[in-house]
Design a protein around this motif. Structure first.
Motif, short mmCIF file in Angstrom:
data_model
loop_
_atom_site.label_atom_id
_atom_site.label_comp_id
_atom_site.label_asym_id
_atom_site.label_seq_id
_atom_site.Cartn_x
_atom_site.Cartn_y
_atom_site.Cartn_z
N HIS A 12 0.80 -1.22 0.00
CA HIS A 12 0.00 0.00 0.00
C HIS A 12 0.84 1.28 0.00
CE1 HIS A 12 -3.51 -2.49 0.57
NE2 HIS A 12 -2.92 -3.07 1.59
N GLY A 13 1.86 1.31 0.84
CA GLY A 13 2.64 2.53 0.99
C GLY A 13 3.73 2.73 -0.05
N LEU A 14 4.19 1.63 -0.63
CA LEU A 14 5.30 1.74 -1.58
C LEU A 14 4.90 1.47 -3.02
CD1 LEU A 14 8.08 -0.11 0.47
CD2 LEU A 14 7.71 2.35 0.25
N ASP A 45 3.41 3.08 -5.29
CA ASP A 45 3.67 4.15 -6.26
C ASP A 45 5.04 4.79 -6.08
OD1 ASP A 45 1.12 3.83 -7.36
OD2 ASP A 45 0.23 5.19 -5.88
N VAL A 46 5.81 4.26 -5.12
CA VAL A 46 7.12 4.86 -4.80
C VAL A 46 8.26 4.06 -5.43
CG1 VAL A 46 8.68 5.46 -2.91
CG2 VAL A 46 6.22 5.81 -2.64
N LEU A 47 8.18 2.74 -5.34
CA LEU A 47 9.25 1.88 -5.84
C LEU A 47 8.98 1.41 -7.25
CD1 LEU A 47 9.95 -0.43 -2.75
CD2 LEU A 47 11.14 1.66 -3.40
N SER A 48 10.05 1.19 -7.98
CA SER A 48 9.92 0.58 -9.30
C SER A 48 9.52 -0.88 -9.12
CB SER A 48 11.25 0.67 -10.05
OG SER A 48 12.23 -0.12 -9.38
N ASP A 49 9.04 -1.51 -10.17
CA ASP A 49 8.64 -2.92 -10.09
C ASP A 49 9.79 -3.82 -9.64
OD1 ASP A 49 5.99 -2.40 -10.66
OD2 ASP A 49 6.19 -2.85 -12.80
N GLU A 89 9.54 -7.60 -1.71
CA GLU A 89 8.65 -8.73 -1.50
C GLU A 89 9.42 -10.02 -1.24
OE1 GLU A 89 6.13 -8.63 -4.95
OE2 GLU A 89 5.07 -6.86 -4.23
N THR A 90 10.59 -10.18 -1.86
CA THR A 90 11.43 -11.35 -1.58
C THR A 90 11.88 -11.33 -0.12
OG1 THR A 90 12.17 -11.51 -3.87
CG2 THR A 90 13.57 -12.55 -2.21
N GLY A 91 12.25 -10.17 0.37
CA GLY A 91 12.63 -10.04 1.78
C GLY A 91 11.49 -10.44 2.69
N VAL A 92 10.28 -9.99 2.39
CA VAL A 92 9.11 -10.32 3.21
C VAL A 92 8.85 -11.82 3.16
CG1 VAL A 92 6.61 -10.03 3.44
CG2 VAL A 92 8.05 -8.04 2.99
N ARG A 93 8.92 -12.43 1.97
CA ARG A 93 8.65 -13.87 1.82
C ARG A 93 9.62 -14.70 2.67
NH1 ARG A 93 10.26 -14.84 -3.08
NH2 ARG A 93 8.64 -13.52 -3.92
N TYR A 94 10.91 -14.38 2.57
CA TYR A 94 11.90 -15.13 3.34
C TYR A 94 11.76 -14.88 4.84
CZ TYR A 94 14.37 -17.25 -0.53
OH TYR A 94 14.68 -18.04 -1.60
N GLN A 95 11.35 -13.67 5.20
CA GLN A 95 11.11 -13.39 6.61
C GLN A 95 9.97 -14.26 7.13
OE1 GLN A 95 10.74 -9.26 7.67
NE2 GLN A 95 9.91 -9.74 9.68
N PHE A 96 8.90 -14.40 6.36
CA PHE A 96 7.78 -15.24 6.77
C PHE A 96 8.18 -16.71 6.88
CE2 PHE A 96 4.53 -12.00 5.73
CZ PHE A 96 3.74 -12.16 6.85
N ILE A 97 8.87 -17.20 5.89
CA ILE A 97 9.28 -18.61 5.91
C ILE A 97 10.12 -18.90 7.14
CG2 ILE A 97 10.76 -20.33 4.76
CD1 ILE A 97 9.87 -18.95 2.07
N HIS A 98 11.05 -18.02 7.43
CA HIS A 98 11.96 -18.29 8.55
C HIS A 98 11.36 -17.88 9.89
CE1 HIS A 98 14.37 -18.92 5.02
NE2 HIS A 98 14.93 -19.85 5.77
N GLY A 99 10.33 -17.05 9.86
CA GLY A 99 9.53 -16.83 11.07
C GLY A 99 8.82 -18.12 11.46
N LEU A 100 8.28 -18.82 10.46
CA LEU A 100 7.68 -20.13 10.73
C LEU A 100 8.72 -21.12 11.21
CD1 LEU A 100 5.20 -20.41 7.71
CD2 LEU A 100 4.63 -20.07 10.11
N ALA A 101 9.91 -21.06 10.65
CA ALA A 101 10.99 -21.94 11.10
C ALA A 101 11.30 -21.67 12.57
CB ALA A 101 12.23 -21.74 10.25
N LEU A 102 11.21 -20.42 12.99
CA LEU A 102 11.45 -20.11 14.41
C LEU A 102 10.37 -20.71 15.30
CD1 LEU A 102 12.76 -16.45 14.15
CD2 LEU A 102 14.03 -18.45 14.96
#
Length: 110
Positions: A13-15, A17-21, A28-41
């Motif tokens: 929502h916030g980014l 219109d700010v960031l390029s694709d 989004e890759t950072g968020v995905r890996y954070q979620f996966i490894h949050g589950l690992a924790l």
């Protein structure tokens, strides 16, 4: 996991219109890996519920380091455009691999 939800919503929502694709994809890759490894924790916490084996504790710390280094560097890279942060990302990836390797070794021994 909470921070992953916050950052994912912030990116959507916030980014939008700010960031390029390409930079959005990096974030989004950072968020995905954070979620996966949050589950690992959560797995590490479950395995550690009764006197944690040191190898499982070490795996958990590797996952924490991986989240900070891998996901964190991708967040900073995408928000600042400073490509030097891309050199930190593989270190976080190695921490993730070490964590999974330690969990695999513990499972093999158990």
């Amino acid at each position: 996991m909470f921070l992953g939800v916050v950052l994912g919503a912030f990116a959507a929502h916030g980014l939008k219109d700010v960031l390029s694709d390409p930079m959005k994809a990096i974030f989004e890759t950072g968020v995905r890996y954070q979620f996966i490894h949050g589950l690992a924790l959560f797995i590490v916490a479950w395995l550690s519920s009764n006197s944690p084996p040191p190898i499982v504790t070490a795996a958990g710390w590797c996952f924490v380091a991986g989240i900070l280094l891998f996901s964190g560097s991708l967040y900073i890279l995408s928000l600042t455009g400073t490509k030097a942060w891309g050199a930190v990302t593989p270190i976080g990836g190695l921490a993730f691999l070490a964590g999974w390797g330690l969990l695999g070794l513990w499972a093999f021994r158990a």
